[in-house]
Write a protein that holds these residues in place. Structure first.
Motif, mmCIF file in Angstrom:
data_model
loop_
_atom_site.group_PDB
_atom_site.id
_atom_site.type_symbol
_atom_site.label_atom_id
_atom_site.label_comp_id
_atom_site.label_asym_id
_atom_site.label_seq_id
_atom_site.Cartn_x
_atom_site.Cartn_y
_atom_site.Cartn_z
ATOM 1 N N LYS A 1 0.817 -1.216 0.000
ATOM 2 C CA LYS A 1 0.000 0.000 0.000
ATOM 3 C C LYS A 1 0.851 1.266 0.000
ATOM 4 O O LYS A 1 0.351 2.349 -0.360
ATOM 5 N N ASP A 2 2.121 1.135 0.371
ATOM 6 C CA ASP A 2 3.000 2.300 0.329
ATOM 7 C C ASP A 2 3.355 2.693 -1.099
ATOM 8 O O ASP A 2 3.868 3.788 -1.345
ATOM 9 N N VAL B 1 1.156 2.846 -3.569
ATOM 10 C CA VAL B 1 -0.010 3.436 -4.239
ATOM 11 C C VAL B 1 -0.518 4.615 -3.411
ATOM 12 O O VAL B 1 -0.830 4.477 -2.225
ATOM 13 N N LYS B 2 -0.586 5.752 -4.059
ATOM 14 C CA LYS B 2 -1.107 6.947 -3.400
ATOM 15 C C LYS B 2 -2.547 7.171 -3.863
ATOM 16 O O LYS B 2 -2.812 7.345 -5.049
ATOM 17 N N LEU B 3 -3.464 7.172 -2.918
ATOM 18 C CA LEU B 3 -4.892 7.315 -3.233
ATOM 19 C C LEU B 3 -5.373 8.712 -2.851
ATOM 20 O O LEU B 3 -5.247 9.131 -1.706
ATOM 21 N N ASN B 4 -5.902 9.427 -3.820
ATOM 22 C CA ASN B 4 -6.451 10.766 -3.597
ATOM 23 C C ASN B 4 -7.942 10.764 -3.957
ATOM 24 O O ASN B 4 -8.293 10.550 -5.118
ATOM 25 N N ASP C 1 8.403 6.954 -8.876
ATOM 26 C CA ASP C 1 7.730 7.185 -7.603
ATOM 27 C C ASP C 1 6.478 6.330 -7.526
ATOM 28 O O ASP C 1 6.192 5.529 -8.406
ATOM 29 N N LYS C 2 5.709 6.562 -6.503
ATOM 30 C CA LYS C 2 4.446 5.839 -6.335
ATOM 31 C C LYS C 2 3.516 6.099 -7.516
ATOM 32 O O LYS C 2 3.537 7.175 -8.110
ATOM 33 N N GLU D 1 -0.298 6.830 -8.711
ATOM 34 C CA GLU D 1 -1.355 7.591 -8.043
ATOM 35 C C GLU D 1 -2.727 7.245 -8.613
ATOM 36 O O GLU D 1 -2.873 7.042 -9.813
ATOM 37 N N ASN E 1 -6.316 9.079 -8.555
ATOM 38 C CA ASN E 1 -7.077 10.279 -8.220
ATOM 39 C C ASN E 1 -8.515 10.070 -8.671
ATOM 40 O O ASN E 1 -8.791 9.947 -9.875
#
Length: 370
Positions: free
Chosen positions: A251-252, A254-257, A300-301, A303, A305
């Motif tokens: 989970k680190d 994947v950045k969830l917005n 990077d991760k 994302e 959105n």
């Protein structure tokens, strides 16, 4: 009563009659009587206001009032005091009328002796006390009945409202079941056409995630106060975390917005959107992290959105995905996913548009009507 001092007001204009009454009451040893005398009705009424009497002995023929009007004048001013009429006329009709209107007794002068007058006074006081107690009890019972009636009316109203709510809930659950069964039928039809394109493990996992996407919505709904509307922000976060666990993605990475502003949407629309999200994100996770080369890069991760807008009965979902995989329109991974999504949207009058911008994908869902 024998030990009590009885205060009597006598309204009598004839001095001889008053002395006769006084002499008769003096002959009685018990109870003890205290006599007060008025010769006119007006004087007697003023005396009633100033003093607290136990009983009133009333002559109907006075200088300023005659007949039953005399009684009515006194009774109107002091209905709480027992009244014994002492009249010089043996008039049965007047006697019946007076007693029926509230007098305790009607005695004829010349036919009264000490014991009779004493008993009449004592009985009149007792009867008045009993009458007053009965009146108070009746008022109490009336108040009790009114209160109980109001409680029953409120309870009945609440029960009717509760029955209506339950009927509405049952109807909503029935519609939800019917819709879910219809959707499952569509899913099975789509799966049957693409099952040869996927191995059994992939097919099992995808079927499981679809079922859980629906079940999670119903669980959220069951825990809320509203049985028809869903907070899609809460649901989306739970769904994506669930998919990350299914595909064993850190989970680190994947950045969830989420930008949904607490929008509430109906359960059927939420199920459609949830299935579409499940389908797209499942494919991205599978091909990006499992079959892709994400771990060979220094990027990077990735994302996710996701935003949701609702207006004029239309729901629009926008998803921007920034990953490292190939274009969704040209990839082998998109075929079964697109077929699944388009089948559902065509059935429920929805539309979808993919807009490519480098490695970002804008997903627009509009006119979702169920």
């Amino acid at each position: 009563m024998d030990d009590k001092l009885i205060k009597i007001l006598i309204i009598e204009d004839n001095p001889e009659d008053f002395r006769l009454i006084e002499e008769m009451l003096k002959e009685v040893n018990s109870p003890v009587f205290e006599l007060h005398h008025s010769k006119r009705l007006s004087d007697g009424l003023r005396c009633l206001v100033r003093n607290d009497f136990d009983i009133l002995l009333l002559d109907l023929s006075l200088p300023d009032s005659v007949g039953l009007d005399t009684f009515f004048s006194v009774y109107e001013q002091a209905p709480e005091i027992p009244i014994v009429i002492l009249s010089g006329f043996n008039d049965e009709e007047t006697a019946i009328k007076a007693v029926s209107e509230g007098a305790q007794d009607y005695l004829v002068k010349g036919q009264v002796n000490s014991p009779l007058l004493s008993r009449s006074i004592s009985y009149a006081i007792e009867r008045k006390l009993i009458e007053d107690e009965l009146i108070r009890h009746r008022y109490y019972l009336n108040e009790l009945v009114e209160k109980r009636t109001e409680e029953l009316e409120r309870a009945n109203k609440y029960l009717q409202e509760e029955i209506k709510e339950k009927e509405t809930l049952i109807d909503e659950i029935y519609r939800r079941i019917q819709f879910t069964l219809e959707l499952i039928s569509i899913i099975i039809t789509v799966d049957a056409s693409v099952i040869k394109e996927e191995d059994s493990a992939d097919f099992y996992i995808k079927s499981q995630t679809r079922i859980n996407a629906i079940m999670m919505l119903n669980e959220i709904l069951d825990q809320s106060e509203d049985f028809a509307m869903v907070n899609f922000n809460t649901y989306t976060a739970l769904l994506i975390n669930y998919l990350l666990d299914v595909y064993a993605v850190d989970k680190d990475l994947v950045k969830l917005n989420l930008d949904m502003g607490g929008v509430l949407i109906d359960i059927n629309t939420a199920i459609i959107l949830g299935l579409i999200l499940n389908e797209i994100i499942s494919d991205e996770l599978k091909y990006e992290f499992i079959e892709g080369n994400y771990f060979e890069s220094d990027q990077d991760k990735c994302e996710l959105n996701i935003s949701l807008k609702s207006y004029d009965g239309t729901v629009k979902l926008v998803m921007n995905y920034d990953g490292i995989g190939e274009d969704i329109n040209g990839s082998r991974k998109s075929k079964s996913m697109l077929k699944f999504i388009m089948t559902i949207l065509e059935h429920f009058n929805g539309s979808i548009e993919f807009i490519e911008d480098k490695k970002k994908i804008n997903l627009i869902l509009s006119e979702i009507k169920v």
